[in-house]
Write a protein that holds these residues in place. Sequence first.
Motif, mmCIF file in Angstrom:
data_model
loop_
_atom_site.group_PDB
_atom_site.id
_atom_site.type_symbol
_atom_site.label_atom_id
_atom_site.label_comp_id
_atom_site.label_asym_id
_atom_site.label_seq_id
_atom_site.Cartn_x
_atom_site.Cartn_y
_atom_site.Cartn_z
ATOM 1 N N VAL A 7 -4.635 -1.218 -7.026
ATOM 2 C CA VAL A 7 -4.197 0.172 -7.116
ATOM 3 C C VAL A 7 -3.853 0.661 -5.717
ATOM 4 C CG1 VAL A 7 -6.550 1.133 -6.908
ATOM 5 C CG2 VAL A 7 -4.774 2.463 -8.079
ATOM 6 N N ASP A 8 -2.893 1.566 -5.624
ATOM 7 C CA ASP A 8 -2.594 2.171 -4.323
ATOM 8 C C ASP A 8 -2.086 3.583 -4.544
ATOM 9 O OD1 ASP A 8 -2.556 1.566 -1.407
ATOM 10 O OD2 ASP A 8 -0.495 2.253 -1.612
ATOM 11 N N ILE A 9 -2.506 4.468 -3.678
ATOM 12 C CA ILE A 9 -2.046 5.866 -3.742
ATOM 13 C C ILE A 9 -1.516 6.249 -2.361
ATOM 14 C CG2 ILE A 9 -4.397 6.757 -3.268
ATOM 15 C CD1 ILE A 9 -3.681 9.143 -5.121
ATOM 16 N N ASP A 28 13.952 -1.266 6.345
ATOM 17 C CA ASP A 28 14.371 -2.658 6.531
ATOM 18 C C ASP A 28 13.196 -3.618 6.394
ATOM 19 O OD1 ASP A 28 16.937 -1.843 6.891
ATOM 20 O OD2 ASP A 28 16.963 -2.078 9.067
ATOM 21 N N LYS A 29 12.005 -3.154 6.814
ATOM 22 C CA LYS A 29 10.834 -4.031 6.784
ATOM 23 C C LYS A 29 10.229 -4.156 5.390
ATOM 24 C CE LYS A 29 6.317 -4.748 8.892
ATOM 25 N NZ LYS A 29 5.231 -4.184 9.674
ATOM 26 N N VAL A 30 10.286 -3.064 4.631
ATOM 27 C CA VAL A 30 9.523 -3.017 3.376
ATOM 28 C C VAL A 30 10.391 -3.158 2.118
ATOM 29 C CG1 VAL A 30 8.066 -1.507 1.967
ATOM 30 C CG2 VAL A 30 7.677 -1.668 4.434
ATOM 31 N N LEU A 31 11.592 -2.572 2.142
ATOM 32 C CA LEU A 31 12.404 -2.539 0.917
ATOM 33 C C LEU A 31 13.484 -3.625 0.900
ATOM 34 C CD1 LEU A 31 13.016 1.267 0.236
ATOM 35 C CD2 LEU A 31 11.013 -0.124 -0.268
ATOM 36 N N THR A 52 7.524 2.954 -4.519
ATOM 37 C CA THR A 52 7.855 1.532 -4.364
ATOM 38 C C THR A 52 6.928 0.881 -3.339
ATOM 39 O OG1 THR A 52 10.133 2.069 -4.927
ATOM 40 C CG2 THR A 52 9.750 -0.064 -3.880
ATOM 41 N N PHE A 53 6.626 1.602 -2.275
ATOM 42 C CA PHE A 53 5.670 1.089 -1.287
ATOM 43 C C PHE A 53 4.288 0.932 -1.928
ATOM 44 C CE2 PHE A 53 2.764 1.969 2.411
ATOM 45 C CZ PHE A 53 2.948 0.747 3.039
ATOM 46 N N ALA A 54 3.855 1.942 -2.683
ATOM 47 C CA ALA A 54 2.565 1.860 -3.370
ATOM 48 C C ALA A 54 2.544 0.671 -4.323
ATOM 49 C CB ALA A 54 2.288 3.166 -4.123
ATOM 50 N N LYS A 56 4.090 -2.164 -4.039
ATOM 51 C CA LYS A 56 3.946 -3.417 -3.290
ATOM 52 C C LYS A 56 2.513 -3.598 -2.791
ATOM 53 C CE LYS A 56 8.799 -3.155 -2.071
ATOM 54 N NZ LYS A 56 9.682 -4.218 -1.601
ATOM 55 N N GLU A 57 1.901 -2.509 -2.344
ATOM 56 C CA GLU A 57 0.517 -2.623 -1.864
ATOM 57 C C GLU A 57 -0.436 -2.896 -3.041
ATOM 58 O OE1 GLU A 57 0.161 -1.539 2.340
ATOM 59 O OE2 GLU A 57 -0.583 0.226 1.294
ATOM 60 N N ALA A 58 -0.168 -2.276 -4.189
ATOM 61 C CA ALA A 58 -1.012 -2.528 -5.361
ATOM 62 C C ALA A 58 -0.902 -3.991 -5.785
ATOM 63 C CB ALA A 58 -0.609 -1.598 -6.508
ATOM 64 N N PHE A 63 -3.993 -9.895 -5.567
ATOM 65 C CA PHE A 63 -4.238 -11.284 -5.180
ATOM 66 C C PHE A 63 -5.554 -11.471 -4.425
ATOM 67 C CE2 PHE A 63 0.303 -11.254 -5.948
ATOM 68 C CZ PHE A 63 0.515 -12.473 -6.569
ATOM 69 N N GLY A 64 -6.080 -10.367 -3.848
ATOM 70 C CA GLY A 64 -7.308 -10.500 -3.065
ATOM 71 C C GLY A 64 -7.123 -11.430 -1.877
ATOM 72 N N ILE A 65 -6.043 -11.210 -1.152
ATOM 73 C CA ILE A 65 -5.714 -12.069 -0.008
ATOM 74 C C ILE A 65 -5.575 -11.214 1.251
ATOM 75 C CG2 ILE A 65 -4.532 -13.877 -1.312
ATOM 76 C CD1 ILE A 65 -1.881 -12.380 -0.603
ATOM 77 N N GLY A 66 -5.352 -11.876 2.384
ATOM 78 C CA GLY A 66 -5.086 -11.168 3.625
ATOM 79 C C GLY A 66 -3.657 -11.445 4.067
ATOM 80 N N TRP A 67 -3.201 -10.720 5.088
ATOM 81 C CA TRP A 67 -1.825 -10.875 5.557
ATOM 82 C C TRP A 67 -1.597 -12.218 6.222
ATOM 83 C CZ3 TRP A 67 1.471 -7.726 3.478
ATOM 84 C CH2 TRP A 67 1.009 -6.494 3.022
ATOM 85 N N GLU A 68 -2.683 -12.876 6.657
ATOM 86 C CA GLU A 68 -2.539 -14.176 7.322
ATOM 87 C C GLU A 68 -2.037 -15.258 6.362
ATOM 88 O OE1 GLU A 68 -5.245 -12.352 7.181
ATOM 89 O OE2 GLU A 68 -6.742 -13.451 6.032
ATOM 90 N N GLN A 72 4.972 -11.238 2.618
ATOM 91 C CA GLN A 72 5.685 -10.069 3.146
ATOM 92 C C GLN A 72 6.006 -9.124 1.995
ATOM 93 O OE1 GLN A 72 9.141 -11.148 5.469
ATOM 94 N NE2 GLN A 72 8.156 -13.050 6.102
ATOM 95 N N LEU A 73 5.946 -7.827 2.283
ATOM 96 C CA LEU A 73 6.183 -6.854 1.215
ATOM 97 C C LEU A 73 7.589 -6.962 0.635
ATOM 98 C CD1 LEU A 73 4.292 -3.658 2.469
ATOM 99 C CD2 LEU A 73 3.546 -5.395 0.831
ATOM 100 N N LYS A 74 8.528 -7.453 1.453
ATOM 101 C CA LYS A 74 9.892 -7.597 0.927
ATOM 102 C C LYS A 74 10.008 -8.713 -0.106
ATOM 103 C CE LYS A 74 13.733 -6.978 3.472
ATOM 104 N NZ LYS A 74 14.609 -6.900 4.649
#
Length: 127
Positions: A7-9, A28-31, A52-54, A56-58, A63-68, A72-74
């Motif tokens: 979930v993301d708000i 450019d970075k996210v969409l 749309t950003f919310a 992607k974060e949701a 997945f319960g993962i980290g950015w490492e 990428q959100l795109k």
Amino acid sequence: MVMGIGVDIIAISRMRDILETSGKVFMDKVLTSYERERSETHHDRVAYVAMTFAAKEAIFKTFGIGWETGVQLKEIEVRDGEWGEPIPVLTGRFLELVSERKATRVLLSLSYDGDYAIAVATLAGGE
Ligand SMILES: CC(C)(COP(=O)(O)OP(=O)(O)OC[C@H]1O[C@@H](n2cnc3c(N)ncnc32)[C@H](O)[C@@H]1OP(=O)(O)O)[C@@H](O)C(=O)NCCC(=O)NCCS
């Protein structure tokens, strides 16, 4: 079978600030190009970008993962379905993770009202 939930708000006013101060970099970075074009035709551009950003974060959170992990959100694109329902399409590292988890679907629901946009996502699969 539910394999993950997210979930993301986000405050739409915060997204308005981001778009005013660093809109191009953020977009450019996210969409994806589809989402950037869609933002121009949506009746509420800032709310669309916030939702749309919310989304992607949701989905990231399901997945319960980290950015490492290199995602990428795109690599998440939120398309409009026939009835206006959001249809997430995953590519790249996210798609690999779906395959590794033996998941079959990512489900997504979005809403906004007043100053807030919210997204709920589910990673589903198995029997
Ligand atoms: C987790 C993330 C996706 C969102 O964090 P956020 O919006 O700051 O925080 P939220 O309030 O939505 O969620 C926080 C909660 O999510 C949960 N959470 C944290 N990391 C998580 C993860 N990797 N996976 C799933 N859930 C997570 C925790 O319960 C956390 O609460 P806590 O901070 O009290 O521990 C974070 O990785 C992030 O900041 N992403 C943005 C990165 C980005 O690309 N931004 C682009 C801007 S240009």
